[in-house]
Write a protein that holds these residues in place. Structure first.
Motif, PDB file in Angstrom:
ATOM      1  N   GLY A 266     -49.105  29.968  15.840  1.00 46.31           N
ATOM      2  CA  GLY A 266     -48.166  30.972  15.348  1.00 46.31           C
ATOM      3  C   GLY A 266     -48.768  31.892  14.303  1.00 46.31           C
ATOM      4  N   VAL A 267     -49.877  31.476  13.700  1.00 44.80           N
ATOM      5  CA  VAL A 267     -50.595  32.330  12.748  1.00 44.80           C
ATOM      6  C   VAL A 267     -51.686  33.116  13.469  1.00 44.80           C
ATOM      7  N   VAL A 268     -52.457  32.424  14.303  1.00 45.13           N
ATOM      8  CA  VAL A 268     -53.516  33.058  15.097  1.00 45.13           C
ATOM      9  C   VAL A 268     -52.988  33.288  16.499  1.00 45.13           C
ATOM     10  N   ARG A 269     -53.067  34.537  16.952  1.00 49.20           N
ATOM     11  CA  ARG A 269     -52.509  34.905  18.253  1.00 49.20           C
ATOM     12  C   ARG A 269     -53.597  35.523  19.130  1.00 49.20           C
ATOM     13  N   PHE A 270     -53.699  35.043  20.348  1.00 51.93           N
ATOM     14  CA  PHE A 270     -54.682  35.540  21.315  1.00 51.93           C
ATOM     15  C   PHE A 270     -54.013  36.642  22.131  1.00 51.93           C
ATOM     16  N   ARG A 271     -54.458  37.882  21.931  1.00 57.28           N
ATOM     17  CA  ARG A 271     -53.789  39.034  22.531  1.00 57.28           C
ATOM     18  C   ARG A 271     -54.452  39.519  23.809  1.00 57.28           C
ATOM     19  N   GLY A 272     -55.625  38.979  24.155  1.00 58.65           N
ATOM     20  CA  GLY A 272     -56.307  39.426  25.360  1.00 58.65           C
ATOM     21  C   GLY A 272     -56.934  40.794  25.182  1.00 58.65           C
ATOM     22  N   PHE A 273     -57.546  41.264  26.260  1.00 56.95           N
ATOM     23  CA  PHE A 273     -58.203  42.570  26.229  1.00 56.95           C
ATOM     24  C   PHE A 273     -57.168  43.686  26.203  1.00 56.95           C
ATOM     25  N   GLN A 274     -57.379  44.693  25.362  1.00 49.14           N
ATOM     26  CA  GLN A 274     -56.498  45.852  25.300  1.00 49.14           C
ATOM     27  C   GLN A 274     -57.335  47.119  25.213  1.00 49.14           C
ATOM     28  N   SER A 275     -56.975  48.111  25.997  1.00 47.54           N
ATOM     29  CA  SER A 275     -57.627  49.412  25.919  1.00 47.54           C
ATOM     30  C   SER A 275     -56.606  50.485  26.288  1.00 47.54           C
ATOM     31  N   PRO A 276     -56.352  51.417  25.383  1.00 43.76           N
ATOM     32  CA  PRO A 276     -56.972  51.580  24.065  1.00 43.76           C
ATOM     33  C   PRO A 276     -56.461  50.542  23.061  1.00 43.76           C
ATOM     34  N   VAL A 277     -57.114  50.508  21.897  1.00 48.60           N
ATOM     35  CA  VAL A 277     -56.802  49.483  20.892  1.00 48.60           C
ATOM     36  C   VAL A 277     -55.931  50.022  19.768  1.00 48.60           C
ATOM     37  N   TRP A 278     -55.550  51.286  19.848  1.00 47.45           N
ATOM     38  CA  TRP A 278     -54.911  51.920  18.686  1.00 47.45           C
ATOM     39  C   TRP A 278     -53.565  51.301  18.352  1.00 47.45           C
ATOM     40  N   GLU A 279     -52.812  50.865  19.351  1.00 41.48           N
ATOM     41  CA  GLU A 279     -51.523  50.243  19.055  1.00 41.48           C
ATOM     42  C   GLU A 279     -51.721  48.951  18.261  1.00 41.48           C
ATOM     43  N   ALA A 280     -52.722  48.177  18.652  1.00 40.35           N
ATOM     44  CA  ALA A 280     -53.013  46.944  17.917  1.00 40.35           C
ATOM     45  C   ALA A 280     -53.439  47.263  16.489  1.00 40.35           C
ATOM     46  N   ILE A 281     -54.259  48.308  16.315  1.00 38.03           N
ATOM     47  CA  ILE A 281     -54.713  48.674  14.974  1.00 38.03           C
ATOM     48  C   ILE A 281     -53.556  49.184  14.132  1.00 38.03           C
ATOM     49  N   ASP A 282     -52.646  49.943  14.742  1.00 37.09           N
ATOM     50  CA  ASP A 282     -51.473  50.439  14.015  1.00 37.09           C
ATOM     51  C   ASP A 282     -50.649  49.296  13.428  1.00 37.09           C
ATOM     52  N   GLY A 283     -50.641  48.157  14.105  1.00 42.15           N
ATOM     53  CA  GLY A 283     -49.864  47.017  13.624  1.00 42.15           C
ATOM     54  C   GLY A 283     -50.596  46.160  12.619  1.00 42.15           C
ATOM     55  N   ALA A 284     -51.844  46.515  12.282  1.00 41.91           N
ATOM     56  CA  ALA A 284     -52.659  45.699  11.377  1.00 41.91           C
ATOM     57  C   ALA A 284     -52.712  46.317   9.986  1.00 41.91           C
ATOM     58  N   ASP A 285     -52.989  45.459   8.999  1.00 44.98           N
ATOM     59  CA  ASP A 285     -53.247  45.937   7.639  1.00 44.98           C
ATOM     60  C   ASP A 285     -54.744  46.156   7.424  1.00 44.98           C
ATOM     61  N   MET A 286     -55.554  45.301   7.989  1.00 45.68           N
ATOM     62  CA  MET A 286     -57.010  45.460   7.875  1.00 45.68           C
ATOM     63  C   MET A 286     -57.671  44.802   9.067  1.00 45.68           C
ATOM     64  N   MET A 287     -58.935  45.179   9.288  1.00 49.55           N
ATOM     65  CA  MET A 287     -59.690  44.620  10.403  1.00 49.55           C
ATOM     66  C   MET A 287     -60.859  43.805   9.876  1.00 49.55           C
ATOM     67  N   ILE A 288     -61.308  42.857  10.701  1.00 49.69           N
ATOM     68  CA  ILE A 288     -62.428  41.994  10.348  1.00 49.69           C
ATOM     69  C   ILE A 288     -63.487  42.114  11.438  1.00 49.69           C
ATOM     70  N   VAL A 289     -64.735  42.390  11.034  1.00 46.68           N
ATOM     71  CA  VAL A 289     -65.861  42.466  11.969  1.00 46.68           C
ATOM     72  C   VAL A 289     -66.913  41.471  11.466  1.00 46.68           C
ATOM     73  N   PRO A 290     -66.846  40.199  11.914  1.00 47.67           N
ATOM     74  CA  PRO A 290     -67.658  39.143  11.307  1.00 47.67           C
ATOM     75  C   PRO A 290     -68.898  38.745  12.102  1.00 47.67           C
ATOM     76  N   SER A 291     -69.402  39.614  12.959  1.00 45.34           N
ATOM     77  CA  SER A 291     -70.459  39.234  13.904  1.00 45.34           C
ATOM     78  C   SER A 291     -71.594  38.448  13.237  1.00 45.34           C
ATOM     79  N   ARG A 292     -71.984  37.363  13.903  1.00 46.46           N
ATOM     80  CA  ARG A 292     -73.160  36.605  13.467  1.00 46.46           C
ATOM     81  C   ARG A 292     -74.451  37.255  13.979  1.00 46.46           C
ATOM     82  N   GLY A 293     -74.405  37.679  15.243  1.00 50.84           N
ATOM     83  CA  GLY A 293     -75.599  38.199  15.893  1.00 50.84           C
ATOM     84  C   GLY A 293     -75.891  39.627  15.485  1.00 50.84           C
ATOM     85  N   ASP A 294     -77.140  40.030  15.733  1.00 49.64           N
ATOM     86  CA  ASP A 294     -77.548  41.410  15.448  1.00 49.64           C
ATOM     87  C   ASP A 294     -76.650  42.390  16.188  1.00 49.64           C
ATOM     88  N   GLU A 295     -76.327  43.486  15.525  1.00 50.33           N
ATOM     89  CA  GLU A 295     -75.551  44.562  16.130  1.00 50.33           C
ATOM     90  C   GLU A 295     -76.321  45.857  15.922  1.00 50.33           C
TER      91      GLU A 295
END
Length: 387
Positions: A266-295
């Motif tokens: 109920g805290v962590v929700r799996f939303r699946g693939f979405q394109s475009p992503v803007w609706e999901a971003i509109d509903g967020a307060d902040m985003m997290i980009v925690p990649s371990r691997g080289d980008e």
């Protein structure tokens, strides 16, 4: 700034080869590259190794798409034995690649990513100019594996790198000495309209992850950070937007098991693939980009900035390059859920400041990393490398 079409691209046919037909980072940049070439009055034909949502997007632009099942290089193949096995597979597909180049009457071939070296060989055998569009920054690979991956670049007529990070990691000194290297930073198409961040955080803070569900992208770090935040008395929700690469279903199972273990149902929700992503971003307060691997770069970082959302970013390789100069992009130590949790707490404790900065920097991000700049820059790079 001039937008006139370079003479050498007007009316010329460009065959663009892509390894997949998804809508993740390099796929979306291939789509933007095609838009840039079309703006230069080129005729564009595309080929993908399989069908998928990218095909529909290309066809909407009036681009003819051919599905040509060409082997795509994976890390598991980057060994002498793996490459020998791959070579046997290529022998059966190579004639089809050459036939497509001929049938398309391609003046230029562009191979998107290092994972398609066989298009370089096919273009050379057909005596067509070949340009490789590189998105990789795999500095963590062994020297032998990196050499196998990048060796075909020596046959290219030019390379466009999507960042300084990828240029440095690739070490294409021979091409650089010939003046056959260009760097065109990724350009991200922002939302048509964007909902401003909330004035005040009432109720749980809404955290968002967008990307592949894979160990290298690190969504498990956000799950662990959410548990740490709860232990600090900070309520959050986490939306994971993305899916797994075929064969990695085990990793999503691990993520779901970790959610149950930490009692975050109920805290962590799996939303699946979405394109475009803007609706999901509109509903967020902040985003997290925690990649371990080289980008090689950080498109999701830019999507967050364009949407006026603060973003927590792992401080390494291309993510650092994408976040550089933006105060609303908070960089943290990689592979450290506590660092992520502490950064979220810091942003929430000074929400008014971060919100105001993010709204100002959305305009800066649009000018610096929007698609108009990218379209012109990519078209100019191809025109220069084709001389």
């Amino acid at each position: 700034m001039s937008t006139s079409a370079p003479a050498s691209l007007t009316g010329r046919t460009v065959l663009v080869a892509n390894p997949s037909a998804d809508l993740y980072g390099s796929d979306r940049m291939m789509l933007e590259a095609v838009r840039g070439l079309l703006k230069q009055n080129s005729r564009v034909i595309a080929t993908c190794s399989r069908t998928g949502p990218l095909v529909d997007r290309l066809q909407e632009l009036g681009v003819t798409v051919h599905i040509t099942e060409v082997p795509v290089i994976r890390k598991s193949m980057l060994s002498p034995r793996g490459m020998l096995n791959l070579a046997r597979i290529v022998m059966s597909t190579f004639p089809r690649m050459r036939r497509l180049i001929g049938a398309a009457r391609a003046d230029i071939v562009i191979a998107n990513t290092l994972t398609l070296p066989f298009w370089t060989l096919a273009a050379r055998s057909c005596r067509r100019p070949i340009i490789v569009y590189v998105h990789e920054a795999e500095s963590s690979l062994s020297r032998a594996a990196r050499t196998l991956l990048t060796a075909p670049l020596g046959l290219a007529d030019g390379v466009v790198f999507n960042s300084e990070t990828s240029r440095i990691a690739c070490k294409a000194q021979a091409l650089e000495r010939r003046g056959k290297v260009r760097v065109v930073l990724n350009g991200v198409q922002g939302p048509a309209t964007s909902r401003p961040p909330r004035d005040h955080i009432e109720g749980p803070a809404r955290l968002l992850f967008v990307g592949r569900l894979s160990p290298r992208k690190g969504p498990d770090l956000i799950i662990d950070a959410a548990a740490l935040l709860r232990s600090m008395g900070i309520a959050v929700t986490v939306d994971l937007v993305g899916d797994v690469f075929p064969g990695y279903e085990w990793y999503e199972d691990q993520l779901r098991a970790r959610v149950r273990e930490l009692h975050l149902e109920g805290v962590v929700r799996f939303r699946g693939f979405q394109s475009p992503v803007w609706e999901a971003i509109d509903g967020a307060d902040m985003m997290i980009v925690p990649s371990r691997g080289d980008e090689s770069f950080g498109n999701v970082v830019i999507e967050s900035l364009l949407s006026a959302r603060p973003v927590i970013v792992a401080d390494h390789t291309g993510l650092r390059e994408a976040a550089s100069g933006f105060e609303s992009a908070v960089r943290v130590a990689p592979d450290d859920p506590k660092a992520v949790a502490d950064a979220v707490r810091r942003v929430l404790e000074d929400w008014g400041h971060f919100r105001a900065v993010a709204m100002v920097e959305a305009v800066v991000a649009q000018a610096r990393l929007g698609t108009d700049r990218f379209h012109e820059g990519f078209g100019r790079a191809v025109e220069e490398l084709d001389r």
